[in-house]
Design a protein around this motif. Structure first.
Motif, short mmCIF file in Angstrom:
data_model
loop_
_atom_site.label_atom_id
_atom_site.label_comp_id
_atom_site.label_asym_id
_atom_site.label_seq_id
_atom_site.Cartn_x
_atom_site.Cartn_y
_atom_site.Cartn_z
N HIS A 3 68.80 38.73 67.72
CA HIS A 3 68.68 39.31 69.05
C HIS A 3 68.90 38.23 70.12
CE1 HIS A 3 67.10 42.22 71.95
NE2 HIS A 3 66.59 41.15 72.56
N SER A 28 57.31 40.80 71.81
CA SER A 28 57.74 39.49 71.33
C SER A 28 59.07 39.53 70.58
CB SER A 28 56.64 38.91 70.44
OG SER A 28 56.92 37.60 70.14
N GLY A 31 61.41 36.59 69.40
CA GLY A 31 60.90 35.34 69.97
C GLY A 31 61.88 34.64 70.90
N ASP A 99 59.78 43.41 77.70
CA ASP A 99 61.22 43.58 77.48
C ASP A 99 61.35 44.84 76.62
OD1 ASP A 99 63.93 43.25 76.99
OD2 ASP A 99 63.66 41.58 75.58
N ALA A 218 53.04 54.77 76.48
CA ALA A 218 52.73 53.37 76.16
C ALA A 218 53.09 52.46 77.34
CB ALA A 218 53.46 52.93 74.90
C1 LIG Z 1 63.98 44.27 73.22
S1 LIG Z 1 62.91 43.77 71.96
C2 LIG Z 1 62.23 42.27 72.56
C3 LIG Z 1 63.08 41.07 72.29
C4 LIG Z 1 62.47 39.76 72.72
N1 LIG Z 1 62.24 39.70 74.13
C5 LIG Z 1 63.33 38.61 72.27
O1 LIG Z 1 63.84 37.88 73.13
O2 LIG Z 1 63.51 38.41 71.07
C6 LIG Z 1 61.57 44.85 72.16
C7 LIG Z 1 60.42 44.63 71.21
O3 LIG Z 1 59.30 45.32 71.75
C8 LIG Z 1 58.59 45.94 70.73
N2 LIG Z 1 57.90 47.07 71.32
C9 LIG Z 1 58.45 48.18 71.89
N3 LIG Z 1 57.49 48.99 72.35
C10 LIG Z 1 56.30 48.37 72.09
C11 LIG Z 1 54.93 48.71 72.32
N4 LIG Z 1 54.60 49.87 72.90
N5 LIG Z 1 53.97 47.84 71.95
C12 LIG Z 1 54.31 46.66 71.34
N6 LIG Z 1 55.58 46.30 71.06
C13 LIG Z 1 56.56 47.14 71.44
C14 LIG Z 1 59.64 46.33 69.71
O4 LIG Z 1 59.06 46.46 68.43
C15 LIG Z 1 60.63 45.17 69.81
O5 LIG Z 1 60.35 44.19 68.86
#
Ligand SMILES: C[S@@+](CC[C@H](N)C(=O)[O-])C[C@H]1O[C@@H](n2cnc3c(N)ncnc32)[C@H](O)[C@@H]1O
Length: 294
Positions: A3, A28, A31, A99, A218
Motif C-alpha cells: 500500500h 494503521s 504502516g 485514512d 464507525a
Molecule cells: C487505507 S488503509 C490505511 C493505510 C495506512 N494509512 C498506510 O499508510 O498503510 C485503511 C485501514 O483502516 C482500517 N479500518 C477501516 N475502518 C476501520 C475501523 N472502523 N476501525 C479500525 N480500522 C479500520 C482498514 O482495516 C485498513 O487497514
C-alpha cells in the motif's frame, strides 16, 4: 502490492507534529503513514497504531517495530476508541489520523471478496471472522432493503434492477462468490454500463462493504471519540475516498464546530497530478484537517 500512503506530505503538514507527541493512527493499515508519523515525533513520542483487521495490524507491526520510538499496536474498531485507548492507559492524544477505507493489500490479497476482479468468497468483512458477511446480506435482505443499500451507500443508478437481479438469482442458487455477483450485476444493467472506464460492479461492491462493516456509524463514533481525546490545539486529519465518507466527515465538523473545532483548510486537499499518476488509488482522495481550539 504494498500500500502506498496517500497525501502523505499534506497529512504531515496538516498535523503539525512535534517531538514527543502522542499520535493516534486510527487506520494503521500497512504502516505507511505510521512510519512518517514516527519520524516526526521522534524517540520521545508515542504512536498508537489501531486497526480492526488483524492482518493489517500484523503488517504495520512488521514495518514499524524496528523503527525508533514508542509504538502501541491496538486491535479493534475505531468506533470503540475511547475504551481501547483507556485499556492502554491513554487518556489524551496530541493528534489523530483517519485514512478511511481499505488498503491495497486488503483489496488484492485478503481473499475476502473486496475485489470484483478476483474470484473469491463474498465476505467483505474488515474484521477477520466477523459474523455478518456480504453473502449473508445477499441471502437474507428483501429486494427493497438491498435496493436501499445500493442506492444510499453506492449511489448506484441501477440499484433497483440489481436488487431485483439478486433476489431472482438467489432463488436458483445462493450468491456466494464475487464472480457470481459480478455476473448478476452485468446481467441486470444495460450493455453500455459494462463498457465504461469504471467497472459496473464498483458501486455495488462499495455499498455492500459499507453495509457489512457498518462503516458510516464507525466514522461518526470514531471521530467523536478522537475529538474528545484530543488535547486543545491538537489536529485531526481525515482522508476520505468517496462522497458518502465526505458527507460524514463534514457532518462531524458541523456537529463540533460549536464546541471549539475549526477547519484548517477551507477546501478539501486533493492529490497532485503527479501523485495521481504514480498512485491511481489516490485519485479520489480528499484530506480534511480539523483543529481543536486552545
Ligand atoms: C487505507 S488503509 C490505511 C493505510 C495506512 N494509512 C498506510 O499508510 O498503510 C485503511 C485501514 O483502516 C482500517 N479500518 C477501516 N475502518 C476501520 C475501523 N472502523 N476501525 C479500525 N480500522 C479500520 C482498514 O482495516 C485498513 O487497514
Amino acid at each position: 502490492m504494498r500500500h502506498i500512503p496517500v497525501l502523505l506530505q499534506e497529512t504531515l503538514d496538516g498535523l503539525k507534529l512535534r517531538r514527543g507527541d502522542s499520535v493516534l493512527d486510527a487506520t494503521s493499515g500497512s504502516g505507511g503513514h505510521g512510519e512518517a508519523l514516527l519520524s516526526h515525533i521522534g524517540r520521545s513520542g508515542t504512536l498508537i497504531c489501531l486497526d480492526q483487521d488483524e492482518d493489517a495490524l500484523a503488517r504495520s507491526r512488521l514495518q514499524l517495530d524496528p523503527l525508533p520510538g514508542t509504538k502501541k499496536f491496538v486491535h479493534g474498531n475505531f468506533r470503540d476508541l475511547a475504551q481501547l485507548l483507556s485499556t492502554e492507559g491513554i487518556t489524551e492524544i496530541d493528534a489523530a489520523l483517519f485514512d478511511l477505507g481499505m488498503s491495497s493489500e486488503q483489496l488484492e490479497e485478503s481473499g475476502r471478496g473486496f475485489s470484483f476482479l478476483k474470484d473469491e468468497p463474498l465476505l467483505m468483512t474488515m474484521q477477520k471472522g466477523a459474523t455478518l458477511s456480504a453473502k449473508d446480506l445477499l441471502a437474507t435482505l428483501s429486494e427493497s432493503q438491498l435496493m436501499d443499500i445500493l442506492q444510499s451507500y453506492g449511489e448506484e443508478q441501477f440499484a433497483q434492477k440489481i436488487a431485483h437481479g439478486i433476489v431472482t438469482a438467489r432463488k436458483e442458487d445462493p450468491i456466494e462468490s464475487t464472480t457470481a455477483l459480478v455476473r448478476i450485476i452485468k446481467e441486470s444493467t444495460p450493455p453500455w454500463y459494462s463498457k465504461r472506464r469504471i467497472h459496473p460492479a464498483t458501486k455495488s461492491f462499495q455499498a455492500l462493504r459499507i453495509a457489512v462493516n457498518d462503516e458510516y456509524s464507525a466514522i461518526d463514533e470514531g471521530l467523536e471519540s478522537a475529538f474528545t481525546l484530543l488535547k486543545p490545539g491538537g489536529n485531526i486529519a481525515v482522508i476520505s475516498f468517496h462522497g458518502g465518507e465526505v458527507r460524514h466527515v463534514k457532518s462531524f465538523f458541523r456537529h463540533f464546530k460549536e464546541r471549539s473545532l475549526t477547519r484548517v483548510n477551507k477546501h478539501a486537499i486533493k492529490p497532485s497530478r503527479t501523485e495521481m499518476r504514480e498512485n491511481p488509488r489516490a485519485r479520489s482522495a480528499q484530506l480534511f484537517i480539523f483543529k481543536k481550539a486552545i
